[in-house]
Design a protein around this motif. Structure first.
Motif, PDB file in Angstrom:
ATOM      1  N   SER A  73       0.854  -1.189   0.000  1.00 40.90           N
ATOM      2  CA  SER A  73       0.000   0.000   0.000  1.00 40.90           C
ATOM      3  C   SER A  73       0.891   1.240   0.000  1.00 40.90           C
ATOM      4  N   PHE A  74       0.295   2.403   0.295  1.00 38.62           N
ATOM      5  CA  PHE A  74       1.074   3.643   0.363  1.00 38.62           C
ATOM      6  C   PHE A  74       1.239   4.135   1.802  1.00 38.62           C
ATOM      7  N   LYS A  75       0.974   3.245   2.762  1.00 40.27           N
ATOM      8  CA  LYS A  75       1.271   3.579   4.152  1.00 40.27           C
ATOM      9  C   LYS A  75       2.785   3.632   4.337  1.00 40.27           C
ATOM     10  N   GLN A  76       3.235   4.322   5.380  1.00 35.97           N
ATOM     11  CA  GLN A  76       4.674   4.550   5.545  1.00 35.97           C
ATOM     12  C   GLN A  76       5.479   3.254   5.570  1.00 35.97           C
ATOM     13  N   GLU A  77       5.000   2.255   6.307  1.00 38.41           N
ATOM     14  CA  GLU A  77       5.776   1.017   6.405  1.00 38.41           C
ATOM     15  C   GLU A  77       5.865   0.297   5.056  1.00 38.41           C
ATOM     16  N   ASP A  78       4.817   0.416   4.245  1.00 44.18           N
ATOM     17  CA  ASP A  78       4.851  -0.196   2.916  1.00 44.18           C
ATOM     18  C   ASP A  78       5.691   0.626   1.948  1.00 44.18           C
ATOM     19  N   ARG A  79       5.698   1.927   2.107  1.00 41.42           N
ATOM     20  CA  ARG A  79       6.595   2.762   1.295  1.00 41.42           C
ATOM     21  C   ARG A  79       8.051   2.377   1.564  1.00 41.42           C
ATOM     22  N   GLU A  80       8.361   2.157   2.832  1.00 40.76           N
ATOM     23  CA  GLU A  80       9.720   1.767   3.195  1.00 40.76           C
ATOM     24  C   GLU A  80      10.075   0.412   2.585  1.00 40.76           C
ATOM     25  N   ALA A 102      16.469   4.638 -11.573  1.00 47.00           N
ATOM     26  CA  ALA A 102      15.355   4.356 -10.672  1.00 47.00           C
ATOM     27  C   ALA A 102      14.539   5.622 -10.443  1.00 47.00           C
ATOM     28  N   THR A 103      13.245   5.562 -10.745  1.00 48.01           N
ATOM     29  CA  THR A 103      12.384   6.733 -10.608  1.00 48.01           C
ATOM     30  C   THR A 103      11.310   6.462  -9.558  1.00 48.01           C
ATOM     31  N   PHE A 104      11.549   6.982  -8.355  1.00 45.40           N
ATOM     32  CA  PHE A 104      10.648   6.761  -7.236  1.00 45.40           C
ATOM     33  C   PHE A 104      10.495   8.041  -6.425  1.00 45.40           C
ATOM     34  N   VAL A 105       9.266   8.359  -6.043  1.00 43.05           N
ATOM     35  CA  VAL A 105       9.064   9.511  -5.169  1.00 43.05           C
ATOM     36  C   VAL A 105       9.982   9.382  -3.961  1.00 43.05           C
ATOM     37  N   SER A 106      10.050   8.200  -3.388  1.00 42.73           N
ATOM     38  CA  SER A 106      10.930   7.882  -2.244  1.00 42.73           C
ATOM     39  C   SER A 106      11.017   9.064  -1.277  1.00 42.73           C
ATOM     40  N   PRO A 107       9.930   9.329  -0.548  1.00 42.32           N
ATOM     41  CA  PRO A 107       9.829  10.571   0.219  1.00 42.32           C
ATOM     42  C   PRO A 107      10.709  10.672   1.454  1.00 42.32           C
ATOM     43  N   GLU A 146      -5.489  16.711  -8.191  1.00 43.28           N
ATOM     44  CA  GLU A 146      -6.904  17.095  -8.101  1.00 43.28           C
ATOM     45  C   GLU A 146      -7.652  16.141  -7.169  1.00 43.28           C
ATOM     46  N   LYS A 147      -7.416  14.839  -7.337  1.00 44.88           N
ATOM     47  CA  LYS A 147      -8.082  13.846  -6.494  1.00 44.88           C
ATOM     48  C   LYS A 147      -7.617  13.955  -5.039  1.00 44.88           C
ATOM     49  N   ALA A 148      -6.317  14.162  -4.848  1.00 48.97           N
ATOM     50  CA  ALA A 148      -5.771  14.239  -3.491  1.00 48.97           C
ATOM     51  C   ALA A 148      -6.298  15.465  -2.753  1.00 48.97           C
ATOM     52  N   LEU A 149      -6.396  16.590  -3.459  1.00 51.21           N
ATOM     53  CA  LEU A 149      -6.895  17.814  -2.835  1.00 51.21           C
ATOM     54  C   LEU A 149      -8.372  17.695  -2.477  1.00 51.21           C
ATOM     55  N   LYS A 150      -9.083  16.821  -3.173  1.00 50.99           N
ATOM     56  CA  LYS A 150     -10.500  16.564  -2.863  1.00 50.99           C
ATOM     57  C   LYS A 150     -10.648  15.507  -1.768  1.00 50.99           C
ATOM     58  N   GLY A 151      -9.526  14.927  -1.353  1.00 51.74           N
ATOM     59  CA  GLY A 151      -9.564  13.896  -0.329  1.00 51.74           C
ATOM     60  C   GLY A 151      -9.868  12.509  -0.856  1.00 51.74           C
ATOM     61  N   GLU A 152      -9.820  12.354  -2.189  1.00 45.29           N
ATOM     62  CA  GLU A 152     -10.142  11.067  -2.799  1.00 45.29           C
ATOM     63  C   GLU A 152      -8.963  10.096  -2.754  1.00 45.29           C
ATOM     64  N   ILE A 153      -7.748  10.610  -2.554  1.00 48.69           N
ATOM     65  CA  ILE A 153      -6.555   9.770  -2.432  1.00 48.69           C
ATOM     66  C   ILE A 153      -5.931  10.028  -1.063  1.00 48.69           C
ATOM     67  N   LYS A 154      -5.773   8.989  -0.290  1.00 44.24           N
ATOM     68  CA  LYS A 154      -5.149   9.095   1.026  1.00 44.24           C
ATOM     69  C   LYS A 154      -3.646   8.861   0.900  1.00 44.24           C
ATOM     70  N   ASN A 155      -2.899   9.340   1.887  1.00 42.61           N
ATOM     71  CA  ASN A 155      -1.440   9.131   1.931  1.00 42.61           C
ATOM     72  C   ASN A 155      -0.758   9.612   0.652  1.00 42.61           C
ATOM     73  N   PHE A 156      -1.163  10.778   0.153  1.00 43.86           N
ATOM     74  CA  PHE A 156      -0.562  11.299  -1.076  1.00 43.86           C
ATOM     75  C   PHE A 156       0.581  12.246  -0.713  1.00 43.86           C
ATOM     76  N   THR A 157       1.778  11.891  -1.166  1.00 45.46           N
ATOM     77  CA  THR A 157       2.972  12.661  -0.823  1.00 45.46           C
ATOM     78  C   THR A 157       2.885  14.088  -1.352  1.00 45.46           C
ATOM     79  N   GLY A 158       3.187  15.024  -0.468  1.00 51.16           N
ATOM     80  CA  GLY A 158       3.148  16.428  -0.839  1.00 51.16           C
ATOM     81  C   GLY A 158       1.867  17.118  -0.421  1.00 51.16           C
ATOM     82  N   ILE A 159       0.843  16.319  -0.102  1.00 49.88           N
ATOM     83  CA  ILE A 159      -0.432  16.893   0.348  1.00 49.88           C
ATOM     84  C   ILE A 159      -0.795  16.345   1.726  1.00 49.88           C
TER      85      ILE A 159
END
Length: 199
Positions: A73-80, A102-107, A146-159
């Motif tokens: 998923s995009f939870k922190q532990e899964d991002r790691e 390698a192209t990864f947001v890797s926050p 657009e989706k993240a700002l509407k709250g439609e995407i959770k755990n979106f990096t930068g928002i």
């Protein structure tokens, strides 16, 4: 159990594989927010390196999540875990004498540093693909902001999730003002000037 595992030595070492390919092997790690241009720049750099007879392979964040890491998923532990797995794969490519893009947001900085420490000191090049937030929102190639700002995407990096900017990247390209081709030229110049590619 790991106590019952034993490293199997390979008769053909990394140096021999590098000689076979005719160049050094290393990781170019693109980090930056979604839509900053990581994949676009990596693909154009890939073409430029291919024209110079450099053996490369792109590990793209979305592509990896459709296969190897589709269980994450995009939870922190899964991002790691996502970056840990990719780092190990990238290390294998370096051992095989291949240049990895390698192209990864890797926050998270610690995850990027984890990958850096998997290879030799001169085998990891961090490229910070910088872009201001207004440009990212206006560009929004996948419609994610657009989706993240509407709250439609959770755990979106930068928002809704943080992004930790690189503190000392080898290269910074600012796509707010630089075209992909200029970014590629800057990266190529770095590779030539620092002995990664032969002039």
């Amino acid at each position: 159990m790991t106590s019952n595992l034993f490293w199997h030595h390979q008769d053909v070492p990394k140096k021999a594989r590098q000689l076979l390919h005719g160049h050094k092997s290393f990781i170019i790690w693109f980090t930056g927010l979604s839509g900053s241009g990581k994949s676009t720049i990596a693909n154009r750099l890939d073409r430029a390196l291919y024209r110079h007879n450099i053996s490369t392979y792109i590990l793209d964040g979305d592509n990896i999540r459709m296969g190897l890491n589709k269980d994450l998923s995009f939870k922190q532990e899964d991002r790691e875990e996502n970056i840990r797995r990719v780092g190990e794969v990238a290390r294998l490519f370096v051992d095989a004498g291949i240049v990895v893009l390698a192209t990864f947001v890797s926050p998270f900085r610690k995850d990027r540093e984890f990958v850096r420490k998997l290879v030799n000191k001169d085998e990891f090049i961090e490229v910070y693909v910088k872009c201001n937030f207004d440009t990212l929102k206006a560009r929004d190639p996948k419609g994610l902001y657009e989706k993240a700002l509407k709250g439609e995407i959770k755990n979106f990096t930068g928002i809704s999730d943080p992004y930790e900017h690189p503190e000392n990247p080898e290269i910074i390209v600012d796509t707010t003002m630089m075209t992909p081709n200029i970014c590629v030229k800057q990266i190529m110049n770095y590779l030539y000037n620092n002995g990664y590619l032969k002039k």
